[in-house]
Design a protein around this motif. Sequence first.
Motif, PDB file in Angstrom:
ATOM      1  N   TYR A  57       0.825  -1.208   0.000  1.00  0.00           N
ATOM      2  CA  TYR A  57       0.000   0.000   0.000  1.00  0.00           C
ATOM      3  C   TYR A  57       0.866   1.267   0.000  1.00  0.00           C
ATOM      4  CZ  TYR A  57      -4.955  -1.246   0.293  1.00  0.00           C
ATOM      5  OH  TYR A  57      -6.228  -1.641   0.012  1.00  0.00           O
ATOM      6  N   VAL A  58       1.895   1.281   0.821  1.00  0.00           N
ATOM      7  CA  VAL A  58       2.766   2.461   0.877  1.00  0.00           C
ATOM      8  C   VAL A  58       3.477   2.643  -0.463  1.00  0.00           C
ATOM      9  CG1 VAL A  58       4.829   3.436   1.962  1.00  0.00           C
ATOM     10  CG2 VAL A  58       3.064   2.391   3.376  1.00  0.00           C
ATOM     11  N   GLY A  59       3.911   1.551  -1.067  1.00  0.00           N
ATOM     12  CA  GLY A  59       4.621   1.642  -2.340  1.00  0.00           C
ATOM     13  C   GLY A  59       3.749   2.098  -3.500  1.00  0.00           C
ATOM     14  N   VAL A  60       2.485   1.711  -3.499  1.00  0.00           N
ATOM     15  CA  VAL A  60       1.586   2.077  -4.599  1.00  0.00           C
ATOM     16  C   VAL A  60       0.922   3.441  -4.372  1.00  0.00           C
ATOM     17  CG1 VAL A  60      -0.569   1.005  -3.806  1.00  0.00           C
ATOM     18  CG2 VAL A  60      -0.023   1.020  -6.233  1.00  0.00           C
ATOM     19  N   MET A  61       1.061   3.993  -3.190  1.00  0.00           N
ATOM     20  CA  MET A  61       0.387   5.254  -2.872  1.00  0.00           C
ATOM     21  C   MET A  61       0.694   6.387  -3.863  1.00  0.00           C
ATOM     22  SD  MET A  61       0.070   7.439   0.682  1.00  0.00           S
ATOM     23  CE  MET A  61      -0.040   6.003   1.697  1.00  0.00           C
ATOM     24  N   PRO A  62       1.941   6.601  -4.297  1.00  0.00           N
ATOM     25  CA  PRO A  62       2.180   7.692  -5.261  1.00  0.00           C
ATOM     26  C   PRO A  62       1.406   7.500  -6.574  1.00  0.00           C
ATOM     27  CG  PRO A  62       4.251   6.946  -4.320  1.00  0.00           C
ATOM     28  CD  PRO A  62       3.196   5.985  -3.854  1.00  0.00           C
ATOM     29  N   LEU A  63       1.286   6.281  -7.034  1.00  0.00           N
ATOM     30  CA  LEU A  63       0.509   6.038  -8.257  1.00  0.00           C
ATOM     31  C   LEU A  63      -0.968   6.333  -8.038  1.00  0.00           C
ATOM     32  CD1 LEU A  63       2.173   2.737  -9.501  1.00  0.00           C
ATOM     33  CD2 LEU A  63       2.410   5.026 -10.475  1.00  0.00           C
ATOM     34  N   LEU A  64      -1.482   5.946  -6.885  1.00  0.00           N
ATOM     35  CA  LEU A  64      -2.878   6.234  -6.578  1.00  0.00           C
ATOM     36  C   LEU A  64      -3.113   7.743  -6.499  1.00  0.00           C
ATOM     37  CD1 LEU A  64      -3.567   3.484  -3.890  1.00  0.00           C
ATOM     38  CD2 LEU A  64      -4.193   3.453  -6.318  1.00  0.00           C
ATOM     39  N   VAL A  65      -2.174   8.458  -5.900  1.00  0.00           N
ATOM     40  CA  VAL A  65      -2.289   9.915  -5.830  1.00  0.00           C
ATOM     41  C   VAL A  65      -2.284  10.508  -7.238  1.00  0.00           C
ATOM     42  CG1 VAL A  65      -1.092  12.041  -5.105  1.00  0.00           C
ATOM     43  CG2 VAL A  65      -1.334  10.134  -3.503  1.00  0.00           C
ATOM     44  N   TRP A  66      -1.366  10.059  -8.086  1.00  0.00           N
ATOM     45  CA  TRP A  66      -1.238  10.603  -9.430  1.00  0.00           C
ATOM     46  C   TRP A  66      -2.501  10.360 -10.263  1.00  0.00           C
ATOM     47  CZ3 TRP A  66       1.155  14.165 -11.939  1.00  0.00           C
ATOM     48  CH2 TRP A  66       1.141  14.163 -13.332  1.00  0.00           C
ATOM     49  N   TYR A  67      -3.017   9.161 -10.220  1.00  0.00           N
ATOM     50  CA  TYR A  67      -4.128   8.810 -11.103  1.00  0.00           C
ATOM     51  C   TYR A  67      -5.525   9.126 -10.544  1.00  0.00           C
ATOM     52  CZ  TYR A  67      -0.944   6.509 -14.279  1.00  0.00           C
ATOM     53  OH  TYR A  67       0.059   6.253 -15.178  1.00  0.00           O
ATOM     54  N   PHE A  68      -5.678   9.138  -9.234  1.00  0.00           N
ATOM     55  CA  PHE A  68      -7.028   9.196  -8.682  1.00  0.00           C
ATOM     56  C   PHE A  68      -7.294  10.299  -7.661  1.00  0.00           C
ATOM     57  CE2 PHE A  68      -6.099   4.716  -9.740  1.00  0.00           C
ATOM     58  CZ  PHE A  68      -7.009   4.567 -10.777  1.00  0.00           C
ATOM     59  N   MET A  69      -6.283  11.024  -7.235  1.00  0.00           N
ATOM     60  CA  MET A  69      -6.477  12.036  -6.187  1.00  0.00           C
ATOM     61  C   MET A  69      -6.017  13.387  -6.713  1.00  0.00           C
ATOM     62  SD  MET A  69      -5.081   9.713  -3.078  1.00  0.00           S
ATOM     63  CE  MET A  69      -5.464   7.967  -3.102  1.00  0.00           C
ATOM     64  N   ARG A  70      -6.853  14.013  -7.504  1.00  0.00           N
ATOM     65  CA  ARG A  70      -6.473  15.218  -8.247  1.00  0.00           C
ATOM     66  C   ARG A  70      -6.662  16.524  -7.473  1.00  0.00           C
ATOM     67  NH1 ARG A  70      -4.745  13.869 -12.929  1.00  0.00           N
ATOM     68  NH2 ARG A  70      -5.495  12.030 -13.993  1.00  0.00           N
ATOM     69  N   THR A  71      -7.498  16.545  -6.475  1.00  0.00           N
ATOM     70  CA  THR A  71      -7.733  17.779  -5.725  1.00  0.00           C
ATOM     71  C   THR A  71      -7.117  17.644  -4.334  1.00  0.00           C
ATOM     72  OG1 THR A  71      -9.825  17.081  -4.723  1.00  0.00           O
ATOM     73  CG2 THR A  71      -9.943  18.055  -6.946  1.00  0.00           C
ATOM     74  N   PRO A  72      -6.863  18.766  -3.660  1.00  0.00           N
ATOM     75  CA  PRO A  72      -6.312  18.678  -2.304  1.00  0.00           C
ATOM     76  C   PRO A  72      -7.204  17.875  -1.350  1.00  0.00           C
ATOM     77  CG  PRO A  72      -6.004  20.891  -3.150  1.00  0.00           C
ATOM     78  CD  PRO A  72      -6.857  20.162  -4.159  1.00  0.00           C
ATOM     79  N   LEU A  73      -8.528  18.029  -1.462  1.00  0.00           N
ATOM     80  CA  LEU A  73      -9.413  17.257  -0.577  1.00  0.00           C
ATOM     81  C   LEU A  73      -9.342  15.764  -0.893  1.00  0.00           C
ATOM     82  CD1 LEU A  73     -12.574  19.520  -0.278  1.00  0.00           C
ATOM     83  CD2 LEU A  73     -10.963  18.899   1.532  1.00  0.00           C
ATOM     84  N   GLU A  74      -9.327  15.414  -2.178  1.00  0.00           N
ATOM     85  CA  GLU A  74      -9.183  13.999  -2.539  1.00  0.00           C
ATOM     86  C   GLU A  74      -7.845  13.465  -2.035  1.00  0.00           C
ATOM     87  OE1 GLU A  74     -11.764  13.356  -6.590  1.00  0.00           O
ATOM     88  OE2 GLU A  74      -9.676  13.953  -6.798  1.00  0.00           O
ATOM     89  N   PHE A  75      -6.813  14.287  -2.092  1.00  0.00           N
ATOM     90  CA  PHE A  75      -5.497  13.890  -1.604  1.00  0.00           C
ATOM     91  C   PHE A  75      -5.540  13.588  -0.107  1.00  0.00           C
ATOM     92  CE2 PHE A  75      -1.464  15.143   0.384  1.00  0.00           C
ATOM     93  CZ  PHE A  75      -0.602  14.243  -0.218  1.00  0.00           C
ATOM     94  N   VAL A  76      -6.102  14.498   0.675  1.00  0.00           N
ATOM     95  CA  VAL A  76      -6.161  14.296   2.128  1.00  0.00           C
ATOM     96  C   VAL A  76      -6.963  13.043   2.469  1.00  0.00           C
ATOM     97  CG1 VAL A  76      -7.031  15.259   4.308  1.00  0.00           C
ATOM     98  CG2 VAL A  76      -5.813  16.728   2.690  1.00  0.00           C
ATOM     99  N   VAL A  77      -8.137  12.926   1.859  1.00  0.00           N
ATOM    100  CA  VAL A  77      -8.998  11.770   2.125  1.00  0.00           C
ATOM    101  C   VAL A  77      -8.350  10.489   1.625  1.00  0.00           C
ATOM    102  CG1 VAL A  77     -11.174  10.683   1.428  1.00  0.00           C
ATOM    103  CG2 VAL A  77     -11.162  13.032   2.275  1.00  0.00           C
ATOM    104  N   GLY A  78      -7.854  10.514   0.392  1.00  0.00           N
ATOM    105  CA  GLY A  78      -7.279   9.312  -0.203  1.00  0.00           C
ATOM    106  C   GLY A  78      -6.031   8.823   0.503  1.00  0.00           C
TER     107      GLY A  78
END
Length: 187
Positions: free
Chosen positions: A112-133
């Motif tokens: 999970y920690v290793g894949v987190m940057p990819l998840l942020v890049w592809y699916f967490m585009r706004t600051p709120l999505e980033f915090v929640v995601g």
Amino acid sequence: MRPVASVIGGGFAVFAYFVGALAAPHSLAVRLGLALLPLVWIGSKEMLRLHYYQRFGRVGQVQTAAERRWHLGFTIATAVLSAGIVAVILFGLATRGRTLANHPGVLGYLAYVGVMPLLVWYFMRTPLEFVVGVFLVAQAALMFVGEHYSLWEQVQAPIAGVVLMAIGVKQHLDFRALERDLARLGA
């Protein structure tokens, strides 16, 4: 645009925060449930985007230059932090003569920690999505090693979750109004 997914993600953040903190998830079912929440949220975002919000045709969100820079900055910061966490844990295991084979929970955590940057890049585009995601993914990672955040430890998560839900409801109502306008034009 994925307003209902924003409501789902915000709700998951509030739910995961309180269940993780107050229930101190010791049961395997609760831990697995919390570990799956970020994947369910991301899956629902994509399904809603494809099958509900874009049923009249593909629509892309136009990001400003500032929004692109923030998104890139969040992704880079997450990648650096994730790489550091993975390196420290692997180094710690190696110096104690241990392997990941002896610690399957740590392997899930590192995944999970290793894949987190990819998840942020592809699916967490706004600051709120980033915090929640990031909260949902970090909480999920902790579930693999039997840990959890304590109450008041990650208070930004439920706050961002509530705000994300409110924004999602407003965006969905705006979408429904636009949908009605398009239906009147087509009739």
